[in-house]
Design an enzyme around this catalytic site. Structure first.
Site, PDB file in Angstrom:
ATOM      1  N   TYR A 215     -58.158 -61.187  20.456  1.00 24.63           N
ATOM      2  CA  TYR A 215     -58.427 -61.054  19.029  1.00 24.63           C
ATOM      3  C   TYR A 215     -57.909 -59.699  18.570  1.00 24.63           C
ATOM      4  O   TYR A 215     -58.096 -58.689  19.254  1.00 24.63           O
ATOM      5  CB  TYR A 215     -59.943 -61.145  18.756  1.00 24.63           C
ATOM      6  CG  TYR A 215     -60.275 -60.889  17.304  1.00 24.63           C
ATOM      7  CD1 TYR A 215     -60.350 -61.931  16.397  1.00 24.63           C
ATOM      8  CD2 TYR A 215     -60.472 -59.583  16.839  1.00 24.63           C
ATOM      9  CE1 TYR A 215     -60.620 -61.696  15.057  1.00 24.63           C
ATOM     10  CE2 TYR A 215     -60.738 -59.342  15.497  1.00 24.63           C
ATOM     11  CZ  TYR A 215     -60.807 -60.405  14.612  1.00 24.63           C
ATOM     12  OH  TYR A 215     -61.064 -60.169  13.283  1.00 24.63           O
TER      13      TYR A 215
ATOM     14  N   GLU B 137     -55.239 -60.246  10.260  1.00 20.98           N
ATOM     15  CA  GLU B 137     -55.889 -60.708  11.488  1.00 20.98           C
ATOM     16  C   GLU B 137     -54.971 -61.630  12.280  1.00 20.98           C
ATOM     17  O   GLU B 137     -54.285 -62.470  11.696  1.00 20.98           O
ATOM     18  CB  GLU B 137     -57.181 -61.455  11.116  1.00 20.98           C
ATOM     19  CG  GLU B 137     -58.009 -61.906  12.310  1.00 20.98           C
ATOM     20  CD  GLU B 137     -59.224 -62.742  11.888  1.00 20.98           C
ATOM     21  OE1 GLU B 137     -60.331 -62.194  11.864  1.00 20.98           O
ATOM     22  OE2 GLU B 137     -59.041 -63.937  11.564  1.00 20.98           O
TER      23      GLU B 137
END
Lengths: 390, 293, 390, 293
Positions: free
Chosen positions: A101, A189
């Site tokens: 992530y 992101e």
């Protein structure tokens, strides 16, 4: 403004962030042609701006062209969490070894960009934060200097990125940071950032651009409206065109306040007394009578609104202007829906007089006003239900 | 003592010739704020409500070396530049009223001001008032009166509503600070609460929060750790706001699992800070805490 | 690397700095076509990288096409201060109301970019500095923040830019600053920056890009060599290819030193004793024997060099390596030219032995060595003159 | 006391595994410099001449909290990043040996270091030596010996030549600083001269200048104003250099009417600073000034 996955990935490519080969398709034929060009297996990804797209069936793998045809037909035109699918991103499937992530957002406390990274990718950051808070690397960045190469390397070491991907990761993170600042992003992101048989790849993108900065990012404006993109409801878009700060909710008490805090307080109070707000509508500072008129008319014509609750503290905003605007709207639309007005502050007595002349009852206390609005709304629902059953 | 602004505050108004700048200059002057100069590029030489206007802050400070504060009304696209100009000219407090400033601009000028030892309040806020002493902002002066309550708030109008209720109930304010509704602000509630804790003119702190971020939770943590010892009362709005939607303020949004009103309320209550559900409840809580002492 | 006026103006346009309409021409026909397209009168400007181009006749006005033809024919192929003219910039003539000076360079004391501006443009900044130092506005810029808009405005006010040009000037200066940093410029100069009937215009450009940064400005590399651009002599380019820091001078004593300071000291000393240095050649730090060999051979083969003076302080550089390199060169080229070597420091005795074995006299004192080099050079010139007259 | 480096200097070598880094680490260790760690990304875990190597400066400082100085040997493209890393890790002196660093990079990291309270020496210089105490640089140690002469120089080899001549004549050095040959350096001769003025271990200052810029003229102005009271001897090279040409050092260039050797010599001499024409003259001038006192 939220970007679609494929738009975010176009920016990724511009900043040297590797993504799987992919083609956007608006029709089944385009999807099949894309898959043919890329070579199967491919992944078909519905381009919708809602979370949990994968779980809702918006991402499917297709091993052969006939499967692409079949699955693309199903996806295109279907709805994912209530949002219609107009476009698919057809991407070459890759073999994933590990999912990470990586994101950059803003840290309110340090007033700096902050990098969030985790070796546990593929799930929501909220989930990681809740279940494995220690697995998140957090590093604020000096916005005057930008992200230095050594900082990117430190994050790579902390994530345990394998040696062969270290320098790619550092470059990718620096690219993401430049994208974040160049495009005034609130969030950039990559989840998952995957170690694959093709090296490090950004398998998804989530980019949110600060609406206040859009004037300097005309390259992002596609001509598609915010409603068409699924970012706003039809009424929200209409309100935006009128210059009103409006959020649609699912209750039946239409709310108008001046100031975001006071308007939220009004919603909360309606709810506290058992009612359901139909919206958040903030007039902002120093509202003119035209603005009040527009807002009042807008809510009076909204089908879900049964009762209007207007809550004004007149500081710089003058109560007489507010009253004038309300009266203008009522005169035009007619007083079809009950209206509760709380109005105090600058020129309050003139305002009260203007409203009372057309028979609108005015409160000085917002709590009493809220209680009345809730009572009227429940009666109205009663009437309405009676109407349907009668 | 009060915080941030007082009778020694000498203000330069940037964007003084604009509609808002000119209007609020008048109101601030009427309130008694000491405004020494205004700045609008290209308008140097005129005056606005008796305040001399200069082309640059550098020039204004050269002519008025006692200036120590700026209030900024210039449009969003030029606001960052105005902050740099104020900070570089040596002003130590810069109150930014302007809304819709791109948040990356704000991050940069806030960090720049820090390096240079200046403090930014705002953007997208009503400013600061120390009732009876100085008002550097756009709040209606008559909603405030001198007293011992320190108010820090992310909201404008709601603060006026509450302070006027407090004032009516006999509780005046030492200082009320509207930190601004943007996600990134120059001075956040944590910092303001710390200032009130040290301020001998403040007896009780009112924290008016809203959804978005976790600053209120962090204030709660400071209280829990005993870093804040003065009595505090909270009020958090947006309990009924849906996640993922901006409620007017750019900063009022529940996202990535943080920013819910219920979490803020819980954190404060667990730290021993009572949280009101309505403005009138807030006044009662203040009363109870002050009389209970 | 110095940019030609037209290259600089291309960058100016990229950064929103207004320039007169102009076209580059390499032939007379192109020049005439350009003038036709632009409309006469035009100005023909020789594209050469030397100062004082205007005074040397490199800038001429042509009122009609036949005049363009005539003057372009004269200019193209001619030489301006010894540099051949290969290209002309054909520009539409404008009416100048006022000439300003504007540049950004580096301030060594503050370690910051510094803006120099003057309302007295059109002449060299040196001249303004000498005759009207008070007429120069100097403003250092924080390189971490860049040039803020208000700083550009302050400069405009100080220059007394008329109101109608204020905002253009501020934008132009901010553009110039961005160009300065984006392109790693050592100097970005507009002289004159003119107020004309067409508004503010950059009538000339002078941009020097830091050679150390060229790896990130591949768009500037045209394939033309530095010698072809007139920035280096043929020998300088050859030396650059060999990796030697070399500057050609007009004397006859070839100089090799290690370290820029020591090499300049060697030149100065030769001159102090009445000689004339043929060059500056710095071996740099920790020179290997290959490097010494290359440098020695290069100068021994240089036609203008009559005597070689090698001055080495062996610190990290080892004297034995230096001696080895010299001997390799002498063995290959033959000792046609007298050579004076001063060699002290690390491993000096080994070095001396190596040199003495091939009959090269070695000094420990650079002043004595310099005196000998000067003496030998004057004898050589004598011999050479004798040769010519004999 | 000496300046910049002494027996308390604890060094981290950035780029320690490179050819130059490794070689000079050995020489510095032999000289007695206290090197506590080395850094090369990706090479953490090994050691070089007994010095432990880490992946990041952050890590090296965590393991060796007494580190206070860095010397940088990394290639030009990565040098700026290395400086930021050293400064951010809290090292207060950063000596940059690397040459060919783009000068805009240098401007930025020098200004950054200033903000953070760190000092950069270099780039493109030999470093700093306080003979007998510490050598943080690439100069040959045997050209120096302890004493009372402070040397500041824009050149490397010429400094060794002169210091070894001074040493032979019995004049050792307190500290010798090679500021670097680039137009922009972290610490310029003006600053070094000021340090020597305050340093009780320095009796006389030798200023070795060259063409380019006007720093030497500014030193002369300081002397003329009486801000520098210690005896000083100058030596300026490049009297025979043509204008517009870079003489090896990026900073050694006469341009835009400044940087001529003759102007520097004149300024120094007018300020009462004798300027040598050759190294041997310099030694005589030093002798005369010290014995004349």
């Amino acid at each position: 403004m939220k970007l679609y996955e494929y738009e975010g990935k176009q920016l990724f490519q511009k900043y040297g962030i590797p993504v799987p080969p992919g083609i956007v398709a608006s029709t089944v034929e385009e999807a099949v042609a894309a898959a043919e060009k890329l070579g199967t297996p491919v992944v078909l990804k519905a381009q919708v701006l809602v979370g949990g797209r994968g779980k809702a069936g918006g991402i499917v793998k297709a091993d052969a062209l006939n499967e692409v045809r079949e699955k693309a037909s199903k996806l295109l035109g279907s709805e994912i969490r209530g949002v219609p699918v107009h476009k698919l991103l057809v991407e070459k499937a890759v073999t994933i070894e590990k999912e990470l992530y990586l994101s950059i957002t803003m840290d309110r406390v340090s007033a700096r960009p902050i990098i969030l990274a985790s070796a546990m990718g593929g799930v929501d950051i909220e989930e990681i934060a809740r279940e494995h808070p220690e697995a998140i690397v957090r590093r604020p960045v000096d916005p005057l200097l930008g992200l230095k190469g050594y900082e990117a390397r430190i994050i790579a070491y902390k994530l345990g990125i394998p040696k062969e991907h270290l320098s790619t990761f550092a470059k990718l993170l620096q690219g993401l940071y430049r994208l974040f600042t160049d495009y005034d992003a609130e969030l950039a992101e990559i989840n998952p950032l995957a170690i694959t048989d093709q090296g490090l790849l950004a398998l998804d993108s989530k980019v949110i651009v600060d609406d206040n900065s859009l004037y300097r990012h005309s390259d992002l404006l596609t001509g598609e409206s915010r409603a068409e993109r699924g970012e706003m409801t039809e009424y929200e878009e209409k309100a935006a065109e009128l210059g009103l700060a409006y959020v649609e909710l699912d209750g039946n008490i239409g709310i108008i306040g001046n100031g975001a805090g006071l308007t939220m307080a009004t919603m909360d109070m309606v709810s506290y007394y058992g009612g359901k707000p139909a919206d958040f509508l903030d007039l902002g500072g120093a509202a003119s009578h035209e603005r009040v008129y527009k807002a009042t008319k807008f809510l009076m014509e909204h089908p879900r609104v049964d009762v209007l609750f207007i809550n004004i503290f007149g500081g710089i905003t003058r109560c007489d202007e507010v009253a004038k605007g309300i009266v203008e709207a009522v005169k035009e639309v007619g007083a079809k829906k009950p209206m509760v007005v709380k109005l105090v502050g600058t020129n309050e007595e003139i305002g009260w007089k203007i409203l009372e002349e057309v028979g609108i009852k005015v409160f000085k206390d917002m709590e009493a006003a809220a209680q009345l609005a809730v009572k009227l709304a429940s009666e109205k629902r009663g009437v309405s239900r009676d109407g349907h059953t009668g | 003592m009060v915080i941030l602004v007082d009778e020694n505050t000498k203000v330069i108004v940037q964007g003084i010739t604009g509609r808002q700048g000119s209007f609020h200059t008048k109101l601030m002057l009427e309130y008694g704020t000491k405004i020494v100069a205004g700045v609008t590029p290209g308008k140097g030489g005129i005056d606005v409500h008796g305040v001399p206007v200069y082309n640059t802050v550098e020039e204004a400070v050269a002519e008025h070396p006692d200036a120590n504060t700026s209030i900024i009304f210039v449009p969003a696209r030029f606001a960052a530049d105005a902050v740099y100009e104020a900070v570089d000219a040596g002003l130590k407090l810069v109150v930014v009223i302007t809304e819709h400033i791109p948040v990356h601009d704000t991050m940069r000028f806030v960090n720049y001001a820090r390096i240079k030892g200046a403090r930014v309040v705002g953007p997208n806020g009503p400013g600061v008032i120390s009732p009876g002493k100085s008002k550097v902002g756009i709040m209606p002066g008559n909603a405030f009166r001198p007293g011992k309550i320190g108010i820090v708030s992310r909201s404008g109008t709601l603060t006026y509503e509450i302070s006027s209720a407090l004032s009516r109930a006999g509780y005046g304010q030492s200082t009320a600070v509207g930190v601004g509704g943007d996600p990134i602000v120059g001075t956040n509630p944590i910092e303001v609460v710390k200032m009130f804790e040290k301020d001998e003119d403040t007896d009780l702190i009112v924290l008016i929060g809203e959804i978005g971020g976790d600053i209120e939770e962090r204030v709660a943590a400071m209280v829990a750790k005993g870093e804040i010892t003065k009595p505090m009362v909270g009020y958090i709005v947006g309990r009924t706001a849906p996640p993922g939607k901006r409620m007017g303020h750019a900063g009022a949004i529940i996202s990535m699992g943080t920013g819910r009103a219920e979490d803020k309320v819980r954190a404060l209550e667990e730290a021993g800070v009572p949280v009101a559900e309505t403005p009138s409840q807030l006044v009662s809580l203040v009363k109870k805490m002050l009389e209970g002492r």
